[in-house]
Scaffold this motif. Structure first.
Motif, PDB file in Angstrom:
ATOM      1  N   ASN A 259       0.813  -1.217   0.000  1.00  0.00           N
ATOM      2  CA  ASN A 259       0.000   0.000   0.000  1.00  0.00           C
ATOM      3  C   ASN A 259       0.847   1.268   0.000  1.00  0.00           C
ATOM      4  OD1 ASN A 259      -1.761  -2.085   2.017  1.00  0.00           O
ATOM      5  ND2 ASN A 259      -2.708  -1.365   0.149  1.00  0.00           N
ATOM      6  N   TRP A 260       1.885   1.271  -0.855  1.00  0.00           N
ATOM      7  CA  TRP A 260       2.744   2.445  -0.985  1.00  0.00           C
ATOM      8  C   TRP A 260       1.983   3.522  -1.751  1.00  0.00           C
ATOM      9  CZ3 TRP A 260       4.859   5.131  -5.144  1.00  0.00           C
ATOM     10  CH2 TRP A 260       5.836   6.084  -4.803  1.00  0.00           C
ATOM     11  N   ARG A 261       1.983   4.726  -1.197  1.00  0.00           N
ATOM     12  CA  ARG A 261       1.230   5.826  -1.806  1.00  0.00           C
ATOM     13  C   ARG A 261       2.125   7.031  -2.056  1.00  0.00           C
ATOM     14  NH1 ARG A 261      -2.239   3.675   2.039  1.00  0.00           N
ATOM     15  NH2 ARG A 261      -4.317   3.192   1.295  1.00  0.00           N
ATOM     16  N   CYS A 262       1.781   7.710  -3.130  1.00  0.00           N
ATOM     17  CA  CYS A 262       2.328   9.043  -3.383  1.00  0.00           C
ATOM     18  C   CYS A 262       1.182   9.854  -3.984  1.00  0.00           C
ATOM     19  CB  CYS A 262       3.546   8.982  -4.315  1.00  0.00           C
ATOM     20  SG  CYS A 262       3.163   8.556  -6.020  1.00  0.00           S
ATOM     21  N   ARG A 263       1.442  11.083  -4.346  1.00  0.00           N
ATOM     22  CA  ARG A 263       0.343  11.914  -4.848  1.00  0.00           C
ATOM     23  C   ARG A 263      -0.204  11.441  -6.190  1.00  0.00           C
ATOM     24  NH1 ARG A 263       1.452  16.499  -8.153  1.00  0.00           N
ATOM     25  NH2 ARG A 263       3.563  16.430  -8.964  1.00  0.00           N
TER      26      ARG A 263
ATOM     27  N   GLY B 209      -0.754   8.108  -6.935  1.00  0.00           N
ATOM     28  CA  GLY B 209      -1.518   6.872  -6.811  1.00  0.00           C
ATOM     29  C   GLY B 209      -0.941   5.923  -5.778  1.00  0.00           C
ATOM     30  N   GLU B 210      -1.349   4.670  -5.875  1.00  0.00           N
ATOM     31  CA  GLU B 210      -0.963   3.660  -4.889  1.00  0.00           C
ATOM     32  C   GLU B 210      -0.559   2.367  -5.580  1.00  0.00           C
ATOM     33  OE1 GLU B 210      -2.890   1.045  -1.220  1.00  0.00           O
ATOM     34  OE2 GLU B 210      -4.139   2.488  -2.270  1.00  0.00           O
TER      35      GLU B 210
ATOM     36  N   ASP C  60      -0.403  -1.600  -4.643  1.00  0.00           N
ATOM     37  CA  ASP C  60      -0.918  -2.527  -3.636  1.00  0.00           C
ATOM     38  C   ASP C  60       0.209  -3.321  -2.975  1.00  0.00           C
ATOM     39  OD1 ASP C  60      -3.564  -1.761  -4.124  1.00  0.00           O
ATOM     40  OD2 ASP C  60      -3.850  -3.315  -5.644  1.00  0.00           O
TER      41      ASP C  60
ATOM     42  N   LEU D 208       4.350   4.585 -11.322  1.00  0.00           N
ATOM     43  CA  LEU D 208       4.481   4.537  -9.868  1.00  0.00           C
ATOM     44  C   LEU D 208       5.687   3.709  -9.451  1.00  0.00           C
ATOM     45  CD1 LEU D 208       0.730   4.154  -8.860  1.00  0.00           C
ATOM     46  CD2 LEU D 208       2.197   6.137  -8.418  1.00  0.00           C
TER      47      LEU D 208
ATOM     48  N   TRP E 149       8.606   4.887  -6.990  1.00  0.00           N
ATOM     49  CA  TRP E 149       9.018   4.122  -5.816  1.00  0.00           C
ATOM     50  C   TRP E 149      10.512   3.871  -5.850  1.00  0.00           C
ATOM     51  CZ3 TRP E 149      11.283  -0.628  -4.844  1.00  0.00           C
ATOM     52  CH2 TRP E 149      11.223  -1.078  -3.519  1.00  0.00           C
TER      53      TRP E 149
END
Length: 119
Positions: free
Chosen positions: A32-36, A38-39, A41, A81, A85
């Protein structure tokens, strides 16, 4: 019998996906890594490969199958994403792969389909 909420179903699906990936010899390194933008899973290692995993869980096909719900645009976003990351990490990977785990639960147990290299 109370019905499972969409959020609970999604969380349970992610747990099933993590267990499955680990049985396949992958090492889950982030969830569940998030940034502005999106994410992601699940982020896992498959040997020298970074694997970004989108998990889709469905309890009906009223809006299509779990696998059908992952659009080409979503897959492209996951690739972007993954690059974001990677900028937060000190280590590198030989390759990056985007996988989809589609889970469908209609009568108790989950049916799981794993698509490696979805793009």
């Amino acid at each position: 019998m109370a019905t499972e909420s969409k959020l609970d179903l999604g969380k349970r699906g992610e747990e099933v996906a993590v267990t499955y990936l680990e049985t396949q010899g992958m090492k889950v390194i982030d969830r569940n890594w998030r940034c502005r933008h999106g994410e992601i899973d699940i982020i896992a290692e498959d040997g020298p490969t970074l694997v970004v995993v989108e998990v889709k869980t469905r309890s009906s096909r009223s809006h299509g199958s779990a696998l059908e719900s992952v659009s080409p645009a979503k897959l492209a976003r996951l690739r972007m994403l993954a690059a974001k990351w990677l900028t937060t990490q000190s280590r590198t990977f030989e390759t990056v792969r985007v996988d989809v785990i589609a889970l469908e639960r209609f009568a108790g147990d989950f049916a799981l389909r794993h698509v490696r290299g979805a793009i």
